[in-house]
Design a protein around this motif. Sequence first.
Motif, short mmCIF file in Angstrom:
data_model
loop_
_atom_site.label_atom_id
_atom_site.label_comp_id
_atom_site.label_asym_id
_atom_site.label_seq_id
_atom_site.Cartn_x
_atom_site.Cartn_y
_atom_site.Cartn_z
N GLY A 120 0.84 -1.14 -0.05
CA GLY A 120 0.15 -0.21 0.02
C GLY A 120 0.90 1.17 0.28
N ILE A 121 1.93 1.17 0.86
CA ILE A 121 2.81 2.40 0.90
C ILE A 121 3.55 2.73 -0.57
CG2 ILE A 121 4.85 3.23 2.00
CD1 ILE A 121 4.14 1.81 4.44
N LEU A 153 2.50 1.66 -3.42
CA LEU A 153 1.56 2.24 -4.54
C LEU A 153 0.84 3.77 -4.19
CD1 LEU A 153 -0.97 -0.95 -4.53
CD2 LEU A 153 0.62 -0.17 -6.40
N SER A 154 1.25 4.07 -2.86
CA SER A 154 0.57 5.57 -2.56
C SER A 154 1.86 6.38 -3.09
CB SER A 154 0.60 5.85 -0.96
OG SER A 154 -0.20 4.73 -0.36
N LEU A 155 3.16 6.00 -3.01
CA LEU A 155 4.23 6.66 -3.18
C LEU A 155 4.11 6.91 -4.77
CD1 LEU A 155 6.84 5.29 -0.89
CD2 LEU A 155 5.98 7.58 -0.61
N GLU A 186 1.69 9.10 -5.98
CA GLU A 186 1.81 10.48 -5.05
C GLU A 186 0.44 10.60 -4.14
OE1 GLU A 186 2.80 13.67 -7.63
OE2 GLU A 186 4.72 12.62 -8.08
N ALA A 187 0.02 9.54 -3.43
CA ALA A 187 -1.23 9.74 -2.62
C ALA A 187 -0.79 9.57 -1.44
CB ALA A 187 -2.25 8.58 -3.02
N PRO A 188 -1.80 10.15 -0.09
CA PRO A 188 -1.04 9.78 0.96
C PRO A 188 -0.78 8.37 1.61
CG PRO A 188 -3.28 10.98 0.93
CD PRO A 188 -3.00 10.62 -0.43
N VAL A 189 0.30 8.34 2.18
CA VAL A 189 0.98 7.14 2.47
C VAL A 189 0.09 6.27 3.59
CG1 VAL A 189 2.66 5.81 3.88
CG2 VAL A 189 3.52 7.45 2.06
N ALA A 225 -3.30 6.44 3.53
CA ALA A 225 -4.41 6.07 2.96
C ALA A 225 -4.17 4.70 2.42
CB ALA A 225 -5.11 7.13 1.92
N GLY A 226 -3.05 4.60 1.40
CA GLY A 226 -2.57 3.44 0.79
C GLY A 226 -2.45 2.21 1.65
N TYR A 263 9.71 3.21 6.68
CA TYR A 263 8.48 2.65 6.84
C TYR A 263 8.47 1.15 7.28
CZ TYR A 263 7.32 6.43 3.43
OH TYR A 263 7.16 7.40 2.91
#
Lengths: 243, 266
Positions: free
Chosen positions: B46-47, B49-51, B54-57, B59-60, B114
């Motif tokens: 999830g982290i 994919l967020s990175l 460029e989505a909030p970590v 949330a992912g 992380y």
Amino acid sequence: MLIEVTNLSVRYGRNTVLNNIHLSLRKGEIVTIVGPNGSGKTTFFKALIGTAPITSGKVKIKKNVKLGYVPQHLNIDRSLPITVERFLNLARRKNEKGFKKATDIVGTSNLLNFQISNLSGGEMQRVLLARALMNEPEVLLLDEATRGLDQPGTASFYQKIETIRETTGCAILMISHDLHVVMGASDRVICLNGHICCEGTPKTVATSPEYKALFGSDVDGTFALYRHTHNHDHMGGKNINNA
Amino acid sequence: MLDDFMVRATLAGIGVTLAAAPLGCFIVWRRMAYFGEATAHSAMLGIALSLSFEAPVFAGAILLSLIMASVVSLTQGRSFYFDTLLGVVGHMSLAAGLVIVSFIPGVRIDLMAYLIGDILAVSQMDLLLIWSGAIIILSLLIWRWSPLLLVTLNEDLASANGYNPKRESFVLTIALAIVVAVGIKVVGVLLIVAMLIIPAASARSLVSTPEGMGLLASLVGVMSAILGLNSAYFFDTPTGPSIVCVASTFFIASLLIGMLIGRRQS
């Protein structure tokens, strides 16, 4: 009618455990289910309380009926510390009066501070029965409730059941292996082996060919003289020793 | 007060351990440590994919651990080698996450933050997320405490009492996903399971009720966070592992105390 089961079938994967079961249970009745190991007795109880996958048919339980359930055994993981008292109080509603009455009937008041994981088999059965009785149930489901009890213990257990029925009018559905005792203590007996082999008063069942086929003809001396005419198949012939 | 990074770090540590410890008791009672591990590892995917998007970590991480935890709890009991499957899926998502991160162009990302947490970098926003998560978890656990206990003891008994075992267990699934997501900043995806099971295991030999175990586990968790953080500051060691080391010391101490009490009683 407290419980009405029609055409019930339960399947686990490809394995049909129960096939076309019917049952009706009225107030104050004692009905016993007998059957060999693996005949679906416990699964039938699970279907009644809603934890077995019902593939067809219907289980109708009268609205708001309180069920008291005594499972065959309770595996408590030793990582979970819990006293008998806390365990008994894990019910939906606290019921002080019912608690007192149940522990008196079953005689568990001296066990209240014990850790559940340290109880002996007989003590565990008594605690489970007390828990089932606490909410003043209208139906009591007992799954081999005398497991781990010696003969006097078993006898006094069935006396308690009789007393409970007389004082509360509670209907009792039980699974049992104590064939001799069961025959005396029940109003009706259902002989189960995946399907209902035979049912009726204890006497009818004990003399029926299907019952003899499952339990052998020497289960009861009174009915020893009997000619075997077996007219149906027990799930491909499994589980039969004396057929 | 919240301007000081040590104060923020301490509050973050307390928030996570306060929620993780009582939840961890259920993880221990129900033997769900592997389940927890797989959920935590999937957060790395999830982290990653967020990175990349460029989505909030946060949330992912919560999305992936929620998906993982739900899928796992729905398929539970269908396979006879369930723990192996958990190991496969968990490590697969961890590895996939790490590979995906390496493809992200531009700035080099500090993976360690992380994997083992970066509690000293906790912002006021993080603090808000952590404490909201902790309060949700604690409220869920307090609200469903008795039914959850009953379901843990015996699903048939719970069902006969009118509880739905599947629905009750789902509360734990959700709580687990939240604790993984809020724990990333504090101890990272590799060590969050330690904060679930070590405080609970430390409390076990000293208590006689489930409630006692939940409370003592929380105390051990909070103490570990405070002491671990301070020793990390003092010895200049990584914070997440330091917190887990202190918790492990509590565990060993509790074993010794438990043995001493046991000997005196017998």
